[in-house]
Design a protein around this motif. Structure first.
Motif, PDB file in Angstrom:
ATOM      1  N   LEU A  33       0.818  -1.248  -0.169  1.00 16.37           N
ATOM      2  CA  LEU A  33       0.023   0.010   0.038  1.00 16.37           C
ATOM      3  C   LEU A  33       0.976   1.127  -0.009  1.00 16.37           C
ATOM      4  N   TYR A  34       0.582   2.067  -0.811  1.00 14.76           N
ATOM      5  CA  TYR A  34       1.233   3.367  -0.783  1.00 14.76           C
ATOM      6  C   TYR A  34       0.356   4.706  -0.993  1.00 14.76           C
ATOM      7  N   ARG A  35       1.099   5.803  -0.735  1.00 16.71           N
ATOM      8  CA  ARG A  35       0.409   6.959  -1.193  1.00 16.71           C
ATOM      9  C   ARG A  35       1.101   7.943  -1.865  1.00 16.71           C
ATOM     10  N   SER A  36       0.704   8.857  -2.741  1.00 12.03           N
ATOM     11  CA  SER A  36       1.517   9.720  -3.582  1.00 12.03           C
ATOM     12  C   SER A  36       0.495  10.970  -4.075  1.00 12.03           C
ATOM     13  N   ARG A  37       1.066  12.033  -4.697  1.00 13.58           N
ATOM     14  CA  ARG A  37       0.299  12.847  -5.059  1.00 13.58           C
ATOM     15  C   ARG A  37       0.406  13.010  -6.369  1.00 13.58           C
ATOM     16  N   ALA A  38      -0.661  13.643  -7.014  1.00 10.93           N
ATOM     17  CA  ALA A  38      -0.586  13.622  -8.577  1.00 10.93           C
ATOM     18  C   ALA A  38       0.236  14.868  -9.076  1.00 10.93           C
ATOM     19  N   THR A  39       0.994  14.719 -10.163  1.00 18.46           N
ATOM     20  CA  THR A  39       1.803  16.003 -10.445  1.00 18.46           C
ATOM     21  C   THR A  39       0.867  16.993 -10.991  1.00 18.46           C
ATOM     22  N   ASP A  40       1.225  18.311 -11.184  1.00 17.61           N
ATOM     23  CA  ASP A  40       0.458  19.246 -11.888  1.00 17.61           C
ATOM     24  C   ASP A  40       0.117  18.947 -13.096  1.00 17.61           C
ATOM     25  N   GLY A  41      -1.194  19.066 -13.752  1.00 19.06           N
ATOM     26  CA  GLY A  41      -1.557  18.677 -15.105  1.00 19.06           C
ATOM     27  C   GLY A  41      -2.179  17.178 -15.231  1.00 19.06           C
ATOM     28  N   VAL A  42      -1.981  16.403 -14.268  1.00 22.04           N
ATOM     29  CA  VAL A  42      -2.528  15.359 -13.969  1.00 22.04           C
ATOM     30  C   VAL A  42      -4.216  15.255 -13.698  1.00 22.04           C
ATOM     31  N   GLY A  43      -5.149  15.206 -14.543  1.00 26.50           N
ATOM     32  CA  GLY A  43      -6.508  15.291 -14.466  1.00 26.50           C
ATOM     33  C   GLY A  43      -7.408  14.147 -14.325  1.00 26.50           C
ATOM     34  N   THR A  44      -8.610  14.146 -14.253  1.00 28.24           N
ATOM     35  CA  THR A  44      -9.325  13.097 -14.187  1.00 28.24           C
ATOM     36  C   THR A  44      -9.344  12.043 -15.463  1.00 28.24           C
ATOM     37  N   ALA A  45      -9.040  12.401 -16.558  1.00 29.78           N
ATOM     38  CA  ALA A  45      -9.067  11.745 -17.650  1.00 29.78           C
ATOM     39  C   ALA A  45      -7.999  10.994 -17.884  1.00 29.78           C
ATOM     40  N   GLU A  46      -6.774  11.520 -17.348  1.00 33.29           N
ATOM     41  CA  GLU A  46      -5.417  10.638 -17.242  1.00 33.29           C
ATOM     42  C   GLU A  46      -5.445   9.524 -16.327  1.00 33.29           C
ATOM     43  N   VAL A  47      -6.067   9.775 -15.123  1.00 34.92           N
ATOM     44  CA  VAL A  47      -6.319   8.801 -14.144  1.00 34.92           C
ATOM     45  C   VAL A  47      -7.233   7.695 -14.702  1.00 34.92           C
ATOM     46  N   PHE A  48      -8.400   7.918 -15.264  1.00 33.78           N
ATOM     47  CA  PHE A  48      -9.024   6.815 -16.087  1.00 33.78           C
ATOM     48  C   PHE A  48      -8.150   6.136 -17.039  1.00 33.78           C
ATOM     49  N   ASP A  49      -7.360   6.610 -17.861  1.00 34.92           N
ATOM     50  CA  ASP A  49      -6.513   6.068 -18.664  1.00 34.92           C
ATOM     51  C   ASP A  49      -5.392   5.128 -17.773  1.00 34.92           C
ATOM     52  N   ILE A  50      -5.113   5.444 -16.615  1.00 39.13           N
ATOM     53  CA  ILE A  50      -4.003   4.849 -15.827  1.00 39.13           C
ATOM     54  C   ILE A  50      -4.604   3.507 -15.425  1.00 39.13           C
ATOM     55  N   VAL A  51      -5.851   3.777 -15.033  1.00 35.50           N
ATOM     56  CA  VAL A  51      -6.714   2.435 -14.418  1.00 35.50           C
ATOM     57  C   VAL A  51      -7.117   1.669 -15.836  1.00 35.50           C
ATOM     58  N   ALA A  52      -7.483   2.155 -16.842  1.00 34.49           N
ATOM     59  CA  ALA A  52      -7.576   1.160 -17.874  1.00 34.49           C
ATOM     60  C   ALA A  52      -6.647   0.420 -18.364  1.00 34.49           C
ATOM     61  N   VAL A  53      -5.301   1.120 -18.409  1.00 38.12           N
ATOM     62  CA  VAL A  53      -3.850   0.454 -18.679  1.00 38.12           C
ATOM     63  C   VAL A  53      -3.496  -0.784 -17.623  1.00 38.12           C
ATOM     64  N   SER A  54      -3.975  -0.118 -16.497  1.00 38.11           N
ATOM     65  CA  SER A  54      -3.521  -1.257 -15.434  1.00 38.11           C
ATOM     66  C   SER A  54      -4.519  -2.357 -15.465  1.00 38.11           C
ATOM     67  N   GLN A  55      -5.738  -2.230 -15.759  1.00 36.66           N
ATOM     68  CA  GLN A  55      -6.849  -3.394 -16.086  1.00 36.66           C
ATOM     69  C   GLN A  55      -6.385  -4.237 -17.109  1.00 36.66           C
ATOM     70  N   ARG A  56      -5.839  -3.722 -18.132  1.00 36.41           N
ATOM     71  CA  ARG A  56      -5.551  -4.477 -19.341  1.00 36.41           C
ATOM     72  C   ARG A  56      -4.148  -5.148 -19.064  1.00 36.41           C
ATOM     73  N   ASN A  57      -3.428  -4.656 -18.492  1.00 36.29           N
ATOM     74  CA  ASN A  57      -2.002  -5.225 -18.067  1.00 36.29           C
ATOM     75  C   ASN A  57      -2.029  -6.281 -16.828  1.00 36.29           C
ATOM     76  N   ASN A  58      -2.857  -5.962 -15.842  1.00 42.82           N
ATOM     77  CA  ASN A  58      -2.333  -6.519 -14.558  1.00 42.82           C
ATOM     78  C   ASN A  58      -2.774  -8.200 -14.529  1.00 42.82           C
ATOM     79  N   PRO A  59      -3.767  -8.427 -15.251  1.00 41.18           N
ATOM     80  CA  PRO A  59      -3.943  -9.862 -15.381  1.00 41.18           C
ATOM     81  C   PRO A  59      -2.842 -10.697 -15.968  1.00 41.18           C
ATOM     82  N   ASP A  60      -2.226 -10.399 -16.767  1.00 44.78           N
ATOM     83  CA  ASP A  60      -1.058 -11.092 -17.176  1.00 44.78           C
ATOM     84  C   ASP A  60       0.249 -10.989 -16.281  1.00 44.78           C
ATOM     85  N   ARG A  61       0.285 -10.144 -15.270  1.00 42.05           N
ATOM     86  CA  ARG A  61       1.327  -9.678 -14.351  1.00 42.05           C
ATOM     87  C   ARG A  61       0.902 -10.424 -12.940  1.00 42.05           C
ATOM     88  N   GLY A  62      -0.400 -10.819 -12.972  1.00 43.77           N
ATOM     89  CA  GLY A  62      -0.796 -11.333 -11.697  1.00 43.77           C
ATOM     90  C   GLY A  62      -1.087 -10.554 -10.701  1.00 43.77           C
TER      91      GLY A  62
END
Length: 129
Positions: free
Chosen positions: A5-34
């Motif tokens: 478990l970790y915490r961090s802060r978004a850098t300037d310019g990281v908005g909601t759309a980019e966070v949704f992209d991060i999640v989408a890429v993770s959801q696509r890649n994580n099953p192969d990574r376990g």
């Protein structure tokens, strides 16, 4: 299995759309990574929990450490375990405004064992502080 478990802060310019992209890429890649877990966002604050094989979590942690979309990565919990806590969550995106809906969902999934309660308390502390 390693849990992190970790915490961090978004850098300037990281908005909601980019966070949704991060999640989408993770959801696509994580099953192969376990890798399973969640990403919680509250304004510019991130709290992420990941679990999987120790080597896979280490590679992901290295990727996260070099990701310029966030700063101040601080590990709050790092432990090993036998079973997955979030088996059905390739990367669940929990959006919280005031903490209640996301925290309730986490309470339902985690239950009340001491180790799980510790993680829940850490997440709650991140959102309230």
């Amino acid at each position: 299995m390693r849990r992190l478990l970790y915490r961090s802060r978004a850098t300037d310019g990281v908005g909601t759309a980019e966070v949704f992209d991060i999640v989408a890429v993770s959801q696509r890649n994580n099953p192969d990574r376990g890798i399973t877990g969640f990403l919680m966002q509250d304004g510019d604050r991130f709290v992420q929990f990941v679990e999987g094989r120790a080597a896979a979590v280490e590679v992901l942690l290295d990727d996260l450490a070099h990701d310029t979309r966030h700063t101040g990565l601080e590990i709050l919990y790092d432990a090993s375990g036998e079973e997955r806590w979030f088996a059905g969550w390739d990367m669940k995106h929990l959006i919280t405004f005031g903490g209640t809906p996301a925290m309730e969902e986490l309470r339902q999934v985690l239950g009340s064992t001491p180790e799980r309660a510790e993680v829940l308390a850490l997440v709650d502390e991140c959102l309230s502080g």
